[in-house]
Scaffold this active site. Structure first.
Site, PDB file in Angstrom:
ATOM      1  N   ASP A  26       0.434  -1.284  -0.056  1.00  0.00           N
ATOM      2  CA  ASP A  26       0.226   0.193  -0.262  1.00  0.00           C
ATOM      3  C   ASP A  26       0.429   1.675  -0.189  1.00  0.00           C
ATOM      4  O   ASP A  26       0.399   2.133  -0.434  1.00  0.00           O
ATOM      5  CB  ASP A  26      -0.935   0.494   0.995  1.00  0.00           C
ATOM      6  CG  ASP A  26      -0.506   0.189   2.448  1.00  0.00           C
ATOM      7  OD1 ASP A  26       0.989   0.071   2.545  1.00  0.00           O
ATOM      8  OD2 ASP A  26      -1.031   0.294   3.626  1.00  0.00           O
ATOM      9  N   SER A  27       2.589   1.023   0.335  1.00  0.00           N
ATOM     10  CA  SER A  27       3.131   2.301  -0.067  1.00  0.00           C
ATOM     11  C   SER A  27       2.981   2.844  -1.814  1.00  0.00           C
ATOM     12  O   SER A  27       3.233   3.893  -2.184  1.00  0.00           O
ATOM     13  CB  SER A  27       4.477   1.407  -0.226  1.00  0.00           C
ATOM     14  OG  SER A  27       5.173   0.892  -0.307  1.00  0.00           O
ATOM     15  N   GLU A  37      -0.982  -5.336   8.445  1.00  0.00           N
ATOM     16  CA  GLU A  37      -0.643  -4.745   9.053  1.00  0.00           C
ATOM     17  C   GLU A  37      -1.193  -5.166  10.618  1.00  0.00           C
ATOM     18  O   GLU A  37      -2.718  -4.944  10.380  1.00  0.00           O
ATOM     19  CB  GLU A  37      -1.062  -2.894   9.538  1.00  0.00           C
ATOM     20  CG  GLU A  37      -0.096  -2.586   7.752  1.00  0.00           C
ATOM     21  CD  GLU A  37       0.407  -1.434   7.780  1.00  0.00           C
ATOM     22  OE1 GLU A  37      -0.060  -0.817   9.281  1.00  0.00           O
ATOM     23  OE2 GLU A  37       0.726  -0.496   7.285  1.00  0.00           O
ATOM     24  N   LYS A  90      -1.162  -9.020   2.168  1.00  0.00           N
ATOM     25  CA  LYS A  90      -0.354  -9.158   4.487  1.00  0.00           C
ATOM     26  C   LYS A  90      -1.844  -7.877   4.731  1.00  0.00           C
ATOM     27  O   LYS A  90      -2.222  -7.224   4.515  1.00  0.00           O
ATOM     28  CB  LYS A  90       1.144  -8.046   3.317  1.00  0.00           C
ATOM     29  CG  LYS A  90       1.839  -7.258   4.622  1.00  0.00           C
ATOM     30  CD  LYS A  90       2.934  -6.773   4.672  1.00  0.00           C
ATOM     31  CE  LYS A  90       2.789  -5.479   4.238  1.00  0.00           C
ATOM     32  NZ  LYS A  90       2.826  -4.370   4.877  1.00  0.00           N
ATOM     33  N   GLU A 114       9.322  -3.786   9.828  1.00  0.00           N
ATOM     34  CA  GLU A 114       9.956  -2.826   9.806  1.00  0.00           C
ATOM     35  C   GLU A 114      10.526  -1.496  10.963  1.00  0.00           C
ATOM     36  O   GLU A 114       9.646  -1.423  11.894  1.00  0.00           O
ATOM     37  CB  GLU A 114       8.724  -1.789   8.877  1.00  0.00           C
ATOM     38  CG  GLU A 114       8.735  -0.913   8.084  1.00  0.00           C
ATOM     39  CD  GLU A 114       8.241  -0.089   7.522  1.00  0.00           C
ATOM     40  OE1 GLU A 114       7.007  -1.015   7.149  1.00  0.00           O
ATOM     41  OE2 GLU A 114       8.862   0.923   7.361  1.00  0.00           O
TER      42      GLU A 114
END
Ligand code: KIV
Length: 287
Positions: free
Chosen positions: A45-46, A116, A114, A183
């Site tokens: 989603d970057s 978070e 993925k 991260e």
């Protein structure tokens, strides 16, 4: 190259074979990664920051993610692709999370998703996996809740937050996640989690003693402007090369050297040529 499997990733973990994951958001980048045999590609989603010009990942929608995941799949039919679940895709309810994860697989062509978050997401991770969808976790600096984390900063530096990250990693593994992105956490913390867990730990700003490294493709090739955090190594300055190409094109047009006769089409002379038959090179766009 055969598509990577989760069994491959587990085997590499056992054998201590390190691997890389890179982001891609479009078909040409996917083609580059496929040609270089990158085993895992993340449609992160970057996308929001890197491609869509937002200053965070918050505005990224499911529609954006499905659209770009499908483009990556078209560019690289054989790659193992992980599609990222954007902000609010999993937070509202477990049912909605399963449906959104399913869209990345069904409409986007991803192999896995993925998401978070740690412990509180474990039940959701389990539900998605029960639906037959492999899940990659993401802990440490999780950009979707950067505000709660005090901004974009290294996480797990004090004892309490380090313990929480470790516990979150364990609950994701127990819920069935096949790997976890860590991260921006101190290298010793990442190393000890990688040692403790049986699933691969993929680091970004997490030091070298983990199982794999992930970077944003545009950071690696120098296509992200002035953004250069210390965990990024740029291997090429593509932005400079692109600027140079545009300048040279402008010069060639203004000087009249582009297009040359070789870059132009002449009038067809024969009847065959006029009908556009294969024998007439003047109707072919390339060559
Ligand atoms: O969205 C993304 O690209 C990511 C990677 C940086 C891990 O989450």
């Amino acid at each position: 190259m055969a598509r990577t499997t989760i069994q491959d990733l587990m085997k590499w973990k056992r054998e201590g074979h390190r691997w890389v994951c890179l982001t891609a958001y479009d078909a040409p980048t996917a083609r580059v990664l496929a040609a270089t045999e990158v085993p895992v590609v993340l449609v992160g989603d970057s996308l929001g920051n890197v491609i869509l010009g937002h200053d965070s990942t918050i505005p990224v929608t499911m529609e954006n993610m499905v659209h770009h995941t499908a483009a990556v799949r078209r560019g690289a039919p054989e790659l193992f692709i992980v599609g990222d679940l954007p902000f609010l895709a999993v937070q509202v309810s477990e049912d909605e999370a399963v449906r959104n994860a399913g869209r990345l697989i069904q409409e986007g062509g991803a192999d896995a998703v993925k998401l978070e978050g740690g412990g509180p997401r474990a039940a959701t991770v389990k539900r998605i996996i029960e639906a037959g969808i492999p899940v990659m976790g993401h802990l440490g600096l999780t950009p979707q809740n950067a505000t709660q984390l005090g901004g974009y900063r290294v996480q797990g530096v004090d004892e309490n937050s380090a313990r929480k990250i470790r516990e979150d990693a364990i609950s994701l593994e127990q819920a069935g996640a096949f790997s976890i992105v860590l991260e921006c956490v101190p290298a010793p913390l990442a190393a000890s989690i990688a040692k403790e867990l049986a699933i691969p730990i993929i680091g970004i700003g997490a030091g070298g003693d983990v199982d794999a490294q992930v970077l944003v493709f545009h950071d690696l090739v120098g296509l992200s402007g002035d953004f250069q955090p210390r965990f990024v190594r740029r291997y090429v300055e593509i932005e400079e090369q692109m600027r140079d190409a545009v300048k040279r094109f402008q010069e060639d047009v203004t000087s009249g050297s582009f297009p040359s006769s070789k870059e132009s089409f002449s009038m067809p002379h024969s009847k065959d040529a006029a009908e556009g038959s294969e024998q007439n090179p003047e109707t072919e766009l390339s060559g």
